[in-house]
Design a protein around this motif. Structure first.
Motif, mmCIF file in Angstrom:
data_model
loop_
_atom_site.group_PDB
_atom_site.id
_atom_site.type_symbol
_atom_site.label_atom_id
_atom_site.label_comp_id
_atom_site.label_asym_id
_atom_site.label_seq_id
_atom_site.Cartn_x
_atom_site.Cartn_y
_atom_site.Cartn_z
ATOM 1 N N ALA A 104 36.692 26.630 40.533
ATOM 2 C CA ALA A 104 37.041 28.004 40.139
ATOM 3 C C ALA A 104 38.183 27.995 39.118
ATOM 4 O O ALA A 104 38.175 28.767 38.152
ATOM 5 N N VAL A 105 39.142 27.116 39.315
ATOM 6 C CA VAL A 105 40.251 26.995 38.369
ATOM 7 C C VAL A 105 39.727 26.534 37.008
ATOM 8 O O VAL A 105 40.126 27.056 35.965
ATOM 9 N N GLU A 106 38.804 25.585 37.010
ATOM 10 C CA GLU A 106 38.240 25.091 35.749
ATOM 11 C C GLU A 106 37.471 26.200 35.025
ATOM 12 O O GLU A 106 37.592 26.346 33.810
ATOM 13 N N GLU A 107 36.696 26.983 35.754
ATOM 14 C CA GLU A 107 35.988 28.109 35.131
ATOM 15 C C GLU A 107 36.971 29.091 34.490
ATOM 16 O O GLU A 107 36.737 29.580 33.388
ATOM 17 N N SER A 108 38.056 29.357 35.168
ATOM 18 C CA SER A 108 39.067 30.271 34.643
ATOM 19 C C SER A 108 39.715 29.705 33.380
ATOM 20 O O SER A 108 39.934 30.423 32.404
ATOM 21 N N ARG A 109 40.005 28.422 33.404
ATOM 22 C CA ARG A 109 40.579 27.769 32.219
ATOM 23 C C ARG A 109 39.627 27.865 31.046
ATOM 24 O O ARG A 109 40.021 28.203 29.923
ATOM 25 N N LEU A 110 38.350 27.629 31.298
ATOM 26 C CA LEU A 110 37.343 27.714 30.238
ATOM 27 C C LEU A 110 37.198 29.140 29.715
ATOM 28 O O LEU A 110 36.900 29.347 28.539
ATOM 29 N N LEU A 111 37.426 30.119 30.578
ATOM 30 C CA LEU A 111 37.380 31.503 30.127
ATOM 31 C C LEU A 111 38.502 31.771 29.130
ATOM 32 O O LEU A 111 38.273 32.371 28.069
ATOM 33 N N GLN A 112 39.706 31.307 29.437
ATOM 34 C CA GLN A 112 40.808 31.493 28.488
ATOM 35 C C GLN A 112 40.530 30.785 27.165
ATOM 36 O O GLN A 112 40.733 31.358 26.095
ATOM 37 N N VAL A 113 40.034 29.559 27.227
ATOM 38 C CA VAL A 113 39.720 28.822 26.005
ATOM 39 C C VAL A 113 38.670 29.589 25.199
ATOM 40 O O VAL A 113 38.780 29.718 23.973
ATOM 41 N N SER A 114 37.662 30.107 25.860
ATOM 42 C CA SER A 114 36.598 30.846 25.179
ATOM 43 C C SER A 114 37.118 32.139 24.558
ATOM 44 O O SER A 114 36.722 32.498 23.440
ATOM 45 N N ILE A 115 37.997 32.835 25.248
ATOM 46 C CA ILE A 115 38.588 34.059 24.698
ATOM 47 C C ILE A 115 39.382 33.725 23.436
ATOM 48 O O ILE A 115 39.223 34.374 22.396
#
Length: 165
Positions: A104-115
């Motif tokens: 879940a933490v990795e998904e959140s990190r990837l969301l920030q990178v994608s934004i």
């Protein structure tokens, strides 16, 4: 209180220069591309793709979480942001799907990178005077959403322990 959406035209007011948009407007406009960007990043992570999910199961939460980010960007400075109910629901869902906290933490990190990648791709249309404060707001909101997800993970773990599992 919600800030009005801003969009400006060229310096002569005739609109013949590139438009300048707020970060919220860009994220809203680029939502499908942002989701595709996120999914492409997720699909490169062996830990995440080991859980077999279809497109809707993997990305269905993103419009809701990103809507909360966009709404937060449009709040007046000093306005307390509401807690993301979408994030709490997402935490419950991911836990039921077999995700770990680390996933879940990795998904959140990837969301920030994608934004931030989406914003970089739209740099020619960004309203620069608000960019850094908006980046701080995005990071804060995505982290607050992650906190909500983790609270749900912990609550579910506590409930399982209480049942004697």
């Amino acid at each position: 209180m919600i800030k009005p959406a801003k969009s400006a035209t060229g310096s002569n007011g005739c609109g013949d220069a590139a438009s300048v948009d707020s970060v919220a407007d860009i994220l809203e406009r680029e939502l499908p591309n942002l989701i595709d960007e996120w999914l492409a990043r997720v699909e490169q992570e062996p830990d995440l793709i080991r859980i077999p999910l279809n497109f809707e199961e993997r990305t269905g939460h993103l419009p809701h979480l990103l809507h909360d980010v966009i709404q937060r960007l449009r709040l007046d400075a000093g306005t307390k942001a509401p807690i993301s109910t979408a994030a709490a629901a997402h935490g419950d869902l991911r836990r039921k799907q077999g995700y770990t906290v680390a996933m879940a933490v990795e998904e959140s990190r990837l969301l920030q990178v994608s934004i931030f990648t989406t914003l970089h791709k739209n740099v020619n249309h960004l309203e620069f005077n608000a960019l850094l404060p908006d980046v701080v707001t995005i990071a804060d909101e995505v982290d607050a959403q992650l906190k909500e997800q983790m609270l749900r993970f912990m609550a579910a773990d506590a409930a399982e322990k209480a049942k004697g599992r």
